[in-house]
Design a protein around this motif. Structure first.
Motif, PDB file in Angstrom:
ATOM      1  N   ASN A  92       0.850  -1.183   0.000  1.00 40.31           N
ATOM      2  CA  ASN A  92       0.000   0.000   0.000  1.00 40.31           C
ATOM      3  C   ASN A  92       0.894   1.243   0.000  1.00 40.31           C
ATOM      4  O   ASN A  92       1.657   1.456   0.949  1.00 40.31           O
ATOM      5  CB  ASN A  92      -0.882  -0.014   1.247  1.00 40.31           C
ATOM      6  N   PRO A  93       0.828   2.086  -1.036  1.00 39.98           N
ATOM      7  CA  PRO A  93       1.721   3.251  -1.108  1.00 39.98           C
ATOM      8  C   PRO A  93       1.594   4.188   0.095  1.00 39.98           C
ATOM      9  O   PRO A  93       2.571   4.832   0.485  1.00 39.98           O
ATOM     10  CB  PRO A  93       1.291   3.952  -2.406  1.00 39.98           C
ATOM     11  N   ALA A  94       0.396   4.258   0.683  1.00 40.45           N
ATOM     12  CA  ALA A  94       0.190   5.152   1.830  1.00 40.45           C
ATOM     13  C   ALA A  94       0.902   4.646   3.079  1.00 40.45           C
ATOM     14  O   ALA A  94       1.078   5.403   4.036  1.00 40.45           O
ATOM     15  CB  ALA A  94      -1.303   5.294   2.106  1.00 40.45           C
ATOM     16  N   TRP A  95       1.291   3.387   3.086  1.00 42.58           N
ATOM     17  CA  TRP A  95       1.954   2.784   4.243  1.00 42.58           C
ATOM     18  C   TRP A  95       3.440   2.553   4.005  1.00 42.58           C
ATOM     19  O   TRP A  95       4.167   2.210   4.937  1.00 42.58           O
ATOM     20  CB  TRP A  95       1.316   1.429   4.583  1.00 42.58           C
ATOM     21  N   HIS A  96       3.890   2.694   2.761  1.00 39.50           N
ATOM     22  CA  HIS A  96       5.238   2.277   2.386  1.00 39.50           C
ATOM     23  C   HIS A  96       6.316   3.249   2.874  1.00 39.50           C
ATOM     24  O   HIS A  96       6.226   4.463   2.642  1.00 39.50           O
ATOM     25  CB  HIS A  96       5.327   2.146   0.861  1.00 39.50           C
ATOM     26  N   ASN A  97       7.299   2.714   3.571  1.00 40.21           N
ATOM     27  CA  ASN A  97       8.514   3.450   3.925  1.00 40.21           C
ATOM     28  C   ASN A  97       8.223   4.796   4.591  1.00 40.21           C
ATOM     29  O   ASN A  97       8.789   5.824   4.229  1.00 40.21           O
ATOM     30  CB  ASN A  97       9.383   3.657   2.675  1.00 40.21           C
ATOM     31  N   LEU A  98       7.320   4.772   5.581  1.00 38.39           N
ATOM     32  CA  LEU A  98       6.986   6.013   6.287  1.00 38.39           C
ATOM     33  C   LEU A  98       8.173   6.523   7.101  1.00 38.39           C
ATOM     34  O   LEU A  98       9.058   5.758   7.501  1.00 38.39           O
ATOM     35  CB  LEU A  98       5.799   5.785   7.230  1.00 38.39           C
ATOM     36  N   ARG A  99       8.142   7.821   7.359  1.00 40.51           N
ATOM     37  CA  ARG A  99       9.112   8.471   8.239  1.00 40.51           C
ATOM     38  C   ARG A  99       8.336   9.453   9.112  1.00 40.51           C
ATOM     39  O   ARG A  99       8.272  10.639   8.821  1.00 40.51           O
ATOM     40  CB  ARG A  99      10.185   9.219   7.431  1.00 40.51           C
ATOM     41  N   THR A 100       7.719   8.942  10.165  1.00 40.73           N
ATOM     42  CA  THR A 100       6.917   9.798  11.042  1.00 40.73           C
ATOM     43  C   THR A 100       7.607   9.951  12.396  1.00 40.73           C
ATOM     44  O   THR A 100       8.570   9.235  12.713  1.00 40.73           O
ATOM     45  CB  THR A 100       5.505   9.218  11.269  1.00 40.73           C
ATOM     46  N   ASP A 101       7.083  10.865  13.189  1.00 37.79           N
ATOM     47  CA  ASP A 101       7.641  11.121  14.525  1.00 37.79           C
ATOM     48  C   ASP A 101       6.799  10.426  15.605  1.00 37.79           C
ATOM     49  O   ASP A 101       6.685  10.927  16.724  1.00 37.79           O
ATOM     50  CB  ASP A 101       7.747  12.620  14.785  1.00 37.79           C
ATOM     51  N   PHE A 102       6.246   9.276  15.273  1.00 33.36           N
ATOM     52  CA  PHE A 102       5.355   8.577  16.192  1.00 33.36           C
ATOM     53  C   PHE A 102       6.003   8.328  17.550  1.00 33.36           C
ATOM     54  O   PHE A 102       5.393   8.568  18.601  1.00 33.36           O
ATOM     55  CB  PHE A 102       4.903   7.248  15.572  1.00 33.36           C
ATOM     56  N   LEU A 103       7.221   7.837  17.563  1.00 34.47           N
ATOM     57  CA  LEU A 103       7.854   7.527  18.852  1.00 34.47           C
ATOM     58  C   LEU A 103       8.098   8.782  19.677  1.00 34.47           C
ATOM     59  O   LEU A 103       8.012   8.747  20.911  1.00 34.47           O
ATOM     60  CB  LEU A 103       9.162   6.776  18.643  1.00 34.47           C
ATOM     61  N   GLU A 104       8.392   9.884  19.010  1.00 32.59           N
ATOM     62  CA  GLU A 104       8.545  11.149  19.730  1.00 32.59           C
ATOM     63  C   GLU A 104       7.218  11.589  20.333  1.00 32.59           C
ATOM     64  O   GLU A 104       7.172  12.076  21.472  1.00 32.59           O
ATOM     65  CB  GLU A 104       9.097  12.235  18.797  1.00 32.59           C
ATOM     66  N   ARG A 105       6.140  11.384  19.596  1.00 28.44           N
ATOM     67  CA  ARG A 105       4.811  11.715  20.127  1.00 28.44           C
ATOM     68  C   ARG A 105       4.459  10.808  21.300  1.00 28.44           C
ATOM     69  O   ARG A 105       3.892  11.262  22.304  1.00 28.44           O
ATOM     70  CB  ARG A 105       3.746  11.584  19.031  1.00 28.44           C
ATOM     71  N   LEU A 106       4.766   9.542  21.164  1.00 31.11           N
ATOM     72  CA  LEU A 106       4.495   8.600  22.245  1.00 31.11           C
ATOM     73  C   LEU A 106       5.269   8.995  23.505  1.00 31.11           C
ATOM     74  O   LEU A 106       4.728   8.984  24.622  1.00 31.11           O
ATOM     75  CB  LEU A 106       4.878   7.183  21.802  1.00 31.11           C
ATOM     76  N   THR A 107       6.511   9.360  23.325  1.00 31.42           N
ATOM     77  CA  THR A 107       7.335   9.797  24.458  1.00 31.42           C
ATOM     78  C   THR A 107       6.788  11.080  25.057  1.00 31.42           C
ATOM     79  O   THR A 107       6.730  11.238  26.286  1.00 31.42           O
ATOM     80  CB  THR A 107       8.789   9.980  24.003  1.00 31.42           C
ATOM     81  N   ALA A 108       6.349  12.005  24.200  1.00 28.05           N
ATOM     82  CA  ALA A 108       5.781  13.270  24.688  1.00 28.05           C
ATOM     83  C   ALA A 108       4.506  13.032  25.488  1.00 28.05           C
ATOM     84  O   ALA A 108       4.170  13.813  26.389  1.00 28.05           O
ATOM     85  CB  ALA A 108       5.506  14.206  23.507  1.00 28.05           C
ATOM     86  N   ALA A 109       3.788  11.945  25.165  1.00 32.22           N
ATOM     87  CA  ALA A 109       2.583  11.594  25.918  1.00 32.22           C
ATOM     88  C   ALA A 109       2.918  10.976  27.272  1.00 32.22           C
ATOM     89  O   ALA A 109       2.018  10.730  28.085  1.00 32.22           O
ATOM     90  CB  ALA A 109       1.725  10.633  25.106  1.00 32.22           C
ATOM     91  N   GLY A 110       4.207  10.713  27.496  1.00 31.16           N
ATOM     92  CA  GLY A 110       4.640  10.131  28.768  1.00 31.16           C
ATOM     93  C   GLY A 110       4.911   8.644  28.698  1.00 31.16           C
ATOM     94  O   GLY A 110       5.001   7.980  29.731  1.00 31.16           O
ATOM     95  N   PHE A 111       5.063   8.111  27.459  1.00 29.69           N
ATOM     96  CA  PHE A 111       5.262   6.681  27.274  1.00 29.69           C
ATOM     97  C   PHE A 111       6.499   6.403  26.417  1.00 29.69           C
ATOM     98  O   PHE A 111       6.378   5.904  25.291  1.00 29.69           O
ATOM     99  CB  PHE A 111       4.028   6.051  26.631  1.00 29.69           C
ATOM    100  N   PRO A 112       7.699   6.719  26.917  1.00 32.91           N
ATOM    101  CA  PRO A 112       8.886   6.312  26.168  1.00 32.91           C
ATOM    102  C   PRO A 112       8.870   4.801  25.970  1.00 32.91           C
ATOM    103  O   PRO A 112       8.342   4.063  26.818  1.00 32.91           O
ATOM    104  CB  PRO A 112      10.047   6.774  27.050  1.00 32.91           C
TER     105      PRO A 112
END
Length: 300
Positions: A92-112
């Motif tokens: 799926n092109p919308a899912w392919h080789n993403l580069r998002t800041d998800f882990l940074e957001r998760l950490t910012a939510a208090g969940f490293p």
């Protein structure tokens, strides 16, 4: 000016003594709607005026997101579904080789990542298991090394004997098998009445989209929330429960599950948190004509 995830408010809802955080990954492109829910035509969508502006455009296009939910219940630090992931080879092109800041957001939510105790996988599809792993020195390793990853036994056993196409095999190779090899993936029987996996936390069987699909019920201080997974992809399915997804394994069972679930929620105070619902993402199910609609509950 670039805004860091830490500076961006993390949407959340209060359920009794629990705060549920929505951890955003990516908004999916407009083409997702017609592909995923082909019966949700522009005519069907625009006839439900309540879907606009949050869940659909005036042209009948569907707004669909990828995100996870994180919360602490009775001291247990929980993440529900792990999205698409970064750097994954996907058909799926919308899912392919993403580069998002998800882990940074998760950490910012208090969940490293190191702090997560439990990862619940509603089912084993590519857009729900991607952040199970991340690449380190060319190897896919568990993102949450101190967590127990949990899915239903029926779900894992189904895919163990399924004749997978290459794209799905790739997803298992990079996002499921490494967690199993690390000894972190557990399965649980989820009977008709559901399975309590921790105080205040239950898995509810919602089969059809996949045979072992579960929703996640959270209860605290007399208040309840339900995280949908993919038994409901989009609020238009509240108005038309017969609308199914093109990737439902058993469309008839998926519809029956959806009708039963929505019927159990209508008129209650249970907060429905949609795993793919665009902001405001959460709401209460209320009667609407001969079906339902979502009364949004904005995040704080």
């Amino acid at each position: 000016m670039h805004t860091s995830p830490a500076a961006t408010p993390i949407p959340s809802w209060t359920v009794g003594g629990v705060t549920v955080h929505r951890v955003d990954e990516v908004a999916l492109p407009p083409a997702t709607g017609p592909w995923l829910l082909p019966d949700a035509t522009p005519e069907v969508v625009t006839a439900q005026d309540w879907l606009h502006p949050h869940f659909a455009g005036r042209d009948g296009s569907l707004h669909i997101d990828s995100h996870s939910f994180a919360f602490v219940v009775n001291g247990l630090r929980v993440l529900v579904d792990t999205g698409i992931g970064n750097g994954k080879e996907r058909a799926n092109p919308a899912w392919h080789n993403l580069r998002t800041d998800f882990l940074e957001r998760l950490t910012a939510a208090g969940f490293p990542p190191d702090s997560v105790d439990l990862v619940i996988l509603t089912h084993l599809h590519a857009d729900h298991v991607g952040w199970n792993t991340r690449q380190v020195n060319g190897e896919w390793v568990p993102t949450f090394p101190n967590a127990r990853y949990l899915t239903s036994r029926a779900e894992r056993e189904f895919w163990a004997t399924y004749d997978m196409e290459e794209a799905r095999e790739q997803m298992f190779r990079d996002s499921v098998i490494p967690v199993e090899r690390a000894g972190l993936l557990s399965t649980v029987d989820v009977p008709h009445k559901g399975a309590e996996i921790a105080p205040g936390l239950r898995l509810i069987p919602t089969p059809g989209h996949t045979p072992g699909h579960v929703a996640v019920e959270l209860t605290s201080q007399g208040e309840t929330a339900l995280i949908s997974g993919d038994c409901v992809h989009h609020p238009v399915q509240l108005a038309h429960p017969a609308i199914g997804a093109c990737v439902d394994i058993d469309p008839r069972k998926s519809e029956a599950t959806r009708r039963t679930l929505l019927g159990s929620l209508v008129g209650t105070d249970t907060l429905l948190l949609g795993t793919h619902f665009a902001p405001p993402t959460a709401g209460r199910v209320v009667a609407h004509g001969d079906a339902y609609r979502l009364e949004p509950v904005p995040a704080s």
